[in-house]
Write a protein that holds these residues in place. Structure first.
Motif, PDB file in Angstrom:
ATOM      1  N   CYS A   1      28.599 -48.867   0.582  1.00 37.87           N
ATOM      2  CA  CYS A   1      28.598 -47.269   0.546  1.00 37.87           C
ATOM      3  C   CYS A   1      27.855 -47.007  -0.873  1.00 37.87           C
ATOM      4  CB  CYS A   1      29.994 -47.300   0.980  1.00 37.87           C
ATOM      5  SG  CYS A   1      30.339 -47.548   2.664  1.00 37.87           S
ATOM      6  N   SER A   2      27.895 -45.238  -0.926  1.00 39.77           N
ATOM      7  CA  SER A   2      27.898 -44.957  -2.049  1.00 39.77           C
ATOM      8  C   SER A   2      27.561 -43.769  -1.648  1.00 39.77           C
ATOM      9  CB  SER A   2      25.917 -44.953  -2.303  1.00 39.77           C
ATOM     10  OG  SER A   2      25.510 -45.744  -1.268  1.00 39.77           O
ATOM     11  N   GLU A   3      28.786 -42.971  -3.082  1.00 44.03           N
ATOM     12  CA  GLU A   3      29.390 -41.694  -3.745  1.00 44.03           C
ATOM     13  C   GLU A   3      28.040 -40.384  -4.721  1.00 44.03           C
ATOM     14  OE1 GLU A   3      32.316 -42.155  -7.051  1.00 44.03           O
ATOM     15  OE2 GLU A   3      32.621 -42.566  -4.899  1.00 44.03           O
TER      16      GLU A   3
ATOM     17  N   GLN B   1      22.052 -32.942 -12.444  1.00 44.29           N
ATOM     18  CA  GLN B   1      21.126 -34.296 -11.667  1.00 44.29           C
ATOM     19  C   GLN B   1      21.795 -35.340 -11.247  1.00 44.29           C
ATOM     20  OE1 GLN B   1      18.259 -36.345 -14.035  1.00 44.29           O
ATOM     21  NE2 GLN B   1      17.530 -37.913 -12.060  1.00 44.29           N
ATOM     22  N   GLU B   2      21.853 -35.535  -9.809  1.00 42.84           N
ATOM     23  CA  GLU B   2      22.846 -36.003  -9.409  1.00 42.84           C
ATOM     24  C   GLU B   2      22.074 -37.246  -8.655  1.00 42.84           C
ATOM     25  OE1 GLU B   2      23.051 -34.085  -5.208  1.00 42.84           O
ATOM     26  OE2 GLU B   2      24.207 -32.183  -5.690  1.00 42.84           O
ATOM     27  N   THR B   3      22.786 -38.619  -8.852  1.00 41.59           N
ATOM     28  CA  THR B   3      22.796 -39.680  -8.970  1.00 41.59           C
ATOM     29  C   THR B   3      23.321 -40.831  -7.637  1.00 41.59           C
ATOM     30  OG1 THR B   3      23.572 -40.577 -10.736  1.00 41.59           O
ATOM     31  CG2 THR B   3      21.312 -40.342 -10.567  1.00 41.59           C
ATOM     32  N   LEU B   4      23.320 -41.882  -7.531  1.00 45.07           N
ATOM     33  CA  LEU B   4      24.225 -42.842  -6.464  1.00 45.07           C
ATOM     34  C   LEU B   4      24.584 -43.598  -6.486  1.00 45.07           C
ATOM     35  CD1 LEU B   4      21.798 -42.910  -3.288  1.00 45.07           C
ATOM     36  CD2 LEU B   4      23.925 -41.383  -3.272  1.00 45.07           C
ATOM     37  N   LYS B   5      25.762 -43.630  -6.358  1.00 40.43           N
ATOM     38  CA  LYS B   5      27.049 -45.050  -6.933  1.00 40.43           C
ATOM     39  C   LYS B   5      27.698 -45.898  -5.924  1.00 40.43           C
ATOM     40  CE  LYS B   5      31.210 -45.757  -9.738  1.00 40.43           C
ATOM     41  NZ  LYS B   5      32.102 -44.961 -10.236  1.00 40.43           N
TER      42      LYS B   5
END
Length: 131
Positions: free
Chosen positions: A58-60, A68-72
């Motif tokens: 899973c990521s958020e 800017q949007e990134t995934l963690k």
């Protein structure tokens, strides 16, 4: 719980009783369609651990100061969490049938049991449906 588990015969295709996390509640108002006062048992096979690591699971979304949007990567929540999960071989009594955990479809990953306390008999033990 002991009286139910001593006599329940799980349906064909089900795993052994000790493989299931077992949940019980009295259907005090007949909401589950089993009849008032019946005990509903929900037996669930615990999910196997999910793989973990970068890019797996899973990521958020994290919004950076520049917009800017990134995934963690984050740990995945377990299904049914918050419903009083128990491990395989364990059992729990709930105060309300509405609190019993459930899954959609799943076949014999979920077995529903209906016990009549007045006759001391299991009236139903069946696997959940399939999609």
């Amino acid at each position: 719980m002991d009286a139910i588990e001593e006599q329940v015969q799980l349906p064909s295709g089900a795993s052994p009783l000790q493989d299931y996390a077992r949940h019980y509640a009295v259907d005090a108002n007949g909401r589950m369609g089993a009849g008032r006062g019946r005990i509903i048992g929900v037996y669930l096979l615990p999910e196997p651990p999910r793989p973990t690591g970068p890019g797996i699971g899973c990521s958020e979304v994290v919004v950076q100061p520049n917009g800017q949007e990134t995934l963690k990567d984050v740990p995945c929540p377990l299904e049914g969490q918050g419903k009083g999960d128990v491990s395989a071989g364990e059992r729990r009594w709930f105060d309300d049938v509405e609190a019993l955990p459930t899954i959609n479809d799943g076949g014999c990953m979920m077995v529903t049991v209906i016990f009549n306390p007045s006759t001391q008999r299991v009236e139903l033990a069946e696997c959940n449906g399939g999609a």
